[in-house]
Design a protein around this motif. Structure first.
Motif, short mmCIF file in Angstrom:
data_model
loop_
_atom_site.label_atom_id
_atom_site.label_comp_id
_atom_site.label_asym_id
_atom_site.label_seq_id
_atom_site.Cartn_x
_atom_site.Cartn_y
_atom_site.Cartn_z
N VAL A 1 57.38 21.72 24.39
CA VAL A 1 56.61 22.32 25.49
C VAL A 1 57.36 23.48 26.12
N ARG A 2 56.59 24.26 26.90
CA ARG A 2 57.20 25.38 27.64
C ARG A 2 57.24 25.10 29.13
N SER A 3 56.55 24.02 29.56
CA SER A 3 56.51 23.74 31.00
C SER A 3 56.16 22.27 31.22
N ARG A 4 56.28 21.85 32.44
CA ARG A 4 55.93 20.50 32.87
C ARG A 4 54.45 20.21 32.56
N ARG A 5 53.64 21.25 32.67
CA ARG A 5 52.20 21.07 32.46
C ARG A 5 51.91 20.63 31.01
N GLY A 6 52.58 21.28 30.06
CA GLY A 6 52.41 20.91 28.65
C GLY A 6 52.86 19.48 28.42
N GLU A 7 53.99 19.12 29.01
CA GLU A 7 54.51 17.75 28.86
C GLU A 7 53.52 16.73 29.42
N GLU A 8 53.00 17.01 30.61
CA GLU A 8 52.06 16.08 31.24
C GLU A 8 50.81 15.88 30.39
N ALA A 9 50.34 16.97 29.78
CA ALA A 9 49.14 16.88 28.93
C ALA A 9 49.39 15.90 27.77
N LEU A 10 50.57 16.03 27.14
CA LEU A 10 50.86 15.14 26.01
C LEU A 10 51.11 13.71 26.48
N ARG A 11 51.65 13.56 27.67
CA ARG A 11 51.81 12.20 28.22
C ARG A 11 50.45 11.55 28.47
#
Ligand code: UGA
Length: 466
Positions: free
Chosen positions: A177-187
């Motif tokens: 990911v490039r940001s927290r937002r990308g990580e949250e989406a995959l979580r």
């Protein structure tokens, strides 16, 4: 109530179809997208265009629940999805080692101009490192929503034949990911697996891309390592199967992907080691991955050794001989014949002048399309019928359990070459077969092998007790 993003899966080949059906099984609303109307039509009717144990019921359940739908329309996909998984194929370029990224480019340039609201695009296809960053720049340039469209990379580690299990209960999840937002989406997508304790690795884009090709390259290296040892075993009388067990008992080594035999094939390992090497060369690091050239060469030599073994058993020449072949898919529980070692050997033996009759529980149709010159039998006994030599090339359960007495009655001569080291030599020899296998000591071959086959091409090699 947990937030469930709406998901699309772009590209419904092997990976995409399995991923879409499993996401629906996990409770998400999923739209599968492909430019091939025949494929989308079949999937929409609940028909899988390939063989994969356990996937059909999931596809059916997803369709029946209304959670899983299919379309050829990228407009629909762009309007529907909050997270878009890109699963298009990245095959080897014809005549070169690198990957053909044309499907990926087409997918991104079609989708991006339609993305007019915030969403996440997640790459799952196997790609050369650096592709994701270039794709992120392209999305930012082409999407009307601009920086509200974010790219993440989530490589897929599923094995053919175990796609459902590997997707629903993976060993690990990599979230590039490039940001927290990308990580949250995959979580949000993988919350069930994360709660079940699956390791969830958050990385940058490059590490996520590398995780896939490095994993496949390591698996290929393990397989070629044991097959290189098997070559030595054949000359000095060692037993590569026993060695595999001994090495695999060391927890630092482990038994997986360490079984000697005809080597690796399929749509992934061969193209990934070549693609990884080619990409390293482009980056000026060709030396770092030179090992993969050797891995490839050892693997391809397995096919030559198998042909040599068949020739030995046929009495020194394959011309005019009848050869039965059990298995043509690249591995059991799959109908995939892409870069199949088994099919390559069957074809080469045909080209050397033998009549080759094959049988495979699932891959007959696909094999026939590529190799119409072979004979196709309706059963294992049919493949063995009147054969001078029988070759086991793919270790389907049905072949491992086959009764050597039954096959022996059908065969013209009882010569069996076990290309996957899965048969019980004692059982086959007790039924009157001359049993030989790749990577097995010459000293264990009973003398009647040499007599029946009219002498071994490698008969002059020194025999040392295993
Ligand atoms: C491989 C990887 O195992 C997956 O993790 C990955 O996701 C997938 O590629 C992919 O890139 O999509 P797969 O190609 O389905 O999966 O097959 P494997 O089970 O890894 O077997 C590959 C080949 O190696 C087969 O031809 C098999 O017969 C051969 N093999 C495997 C051996 O010769 N010896 C072994 O000990 C294990």
């Amino acid at each position: 109530m947990r937030f469930r993003p709406k998901l699309t899966v772009l590209g419904t080949g092997y990976l995409g179809a399995a991923h879409a059906a499993c996401l629906a099984e996990m409770g998400f609303d999923v739209l599968g997208v492909d430019t091939d109307p025949a494929r989308i039509g079949a999937l929409g009717r609940g028909e899988l265009p390939f063989f994969e144990p356990g996937l059909q019921p999931l596809l059916r359940r997803g369709l029946d629940s209304g959670r899983l739908r299919f379309t050829t329309s990228y407009e629909q996909a762009a309007a529907f999805g909050q997270i878009h998984f890109v699963c298009v194929g990245t095959p080897q370029l014809p005549g070169a080692d690198g990957a053909d990224l044309s499907q990926l480019r087409k997918c991104v340039t079609t989708l991006a101009p339609m993305l007019d609201s915030a969403c996440i695009v997640v790459g799952k296809s196997t790609v050369p490192v650096g592709t994701a960053t270039a794709m992120a720049d392209q999305l930012a340039r082409l999407a009307p929503a601009g920086s509200a469209v974010e790219l993440a990379w989530n490589p897929e580690f599923l094995r053919e034949g175990r796609a459902v299990e590997d997707t629903l209960r993976p060993d690990r999840i990599v979230a590039g990911v490039r940001s927290r937002r990308g990580e949250e989406a995959l979580r949000q997508v993988y919350w069930q697996q994360i709660e079940a304790g699956t390791p969830f690795f958050v990385t940058g884009l490059a590490t996520a891309e590398l995780a896939k090709v490095a994993a496949n390259s390591f698996l290929a290296t393990k397989i070629s390592f044991i097959n290189a040892v098997a070559e030595v075993c054949e000359t000095v009388g060692g037993d590569s199967v026993l060695l595999s067990r001994i090495l695999g008992a060391d927890p630092r080594i482990g038994p997986g992907s360490l079984w000697p035999g005809l080597g690796f094939g399929g749509a992934c390992l061969p193209k990934d080691i070549r693609g990884f090497g080619a990409r390293a060369a482009e980056l000026g690091a060709a030396e770092s991955l030179r090992i993969l050239k050797e891995v490839d060469a050892i693997n391809l030599r397995c096919r030559g050794r198998m042909i040599g073994l068949a020739r030995d058993l046929a009495g020194g020449s394959l011309t005019g001989r009848a050869i039965g072949v059990l298995g043509v898919s690249f591995k059991p529980d799959s109908d995939d014949v892409r870069d199949s070692p088994a099919l390559a050997v069957a074809k080469a033996i045909h080209d050397l002048g033998a009549t080759v009759t094959v049988y495979d529980p699932a891959a007959m149709g696909k094999a026939r399309e590529i190799c119409p010159e072979l004979q196709y039998a309706a059963s294992a006994v049919g493949a063995a019928a009147e054969a001078d030599v029988l070759l086991l090339l793919t270790e389907w359960r049905e072949f491992c359990d086959a009764d050597p007495r039954v096959l022996g009655k059908a065969a013209a001569q009882r010569n069996i070459a076990d290309g996957r080291n899965v048969l019980d030599p004692d059982l086959w020899r007790a039924a009157g077969w001359c049993y030989r296998a790749l990577g097995q000591p010459w000293s264990r071959q009973p003398t009647h092998c040499e007599t029946d086959s009219g002498g071994s091409a490698r008969g002059g090699l020194p025999i040392v007790s295993g």
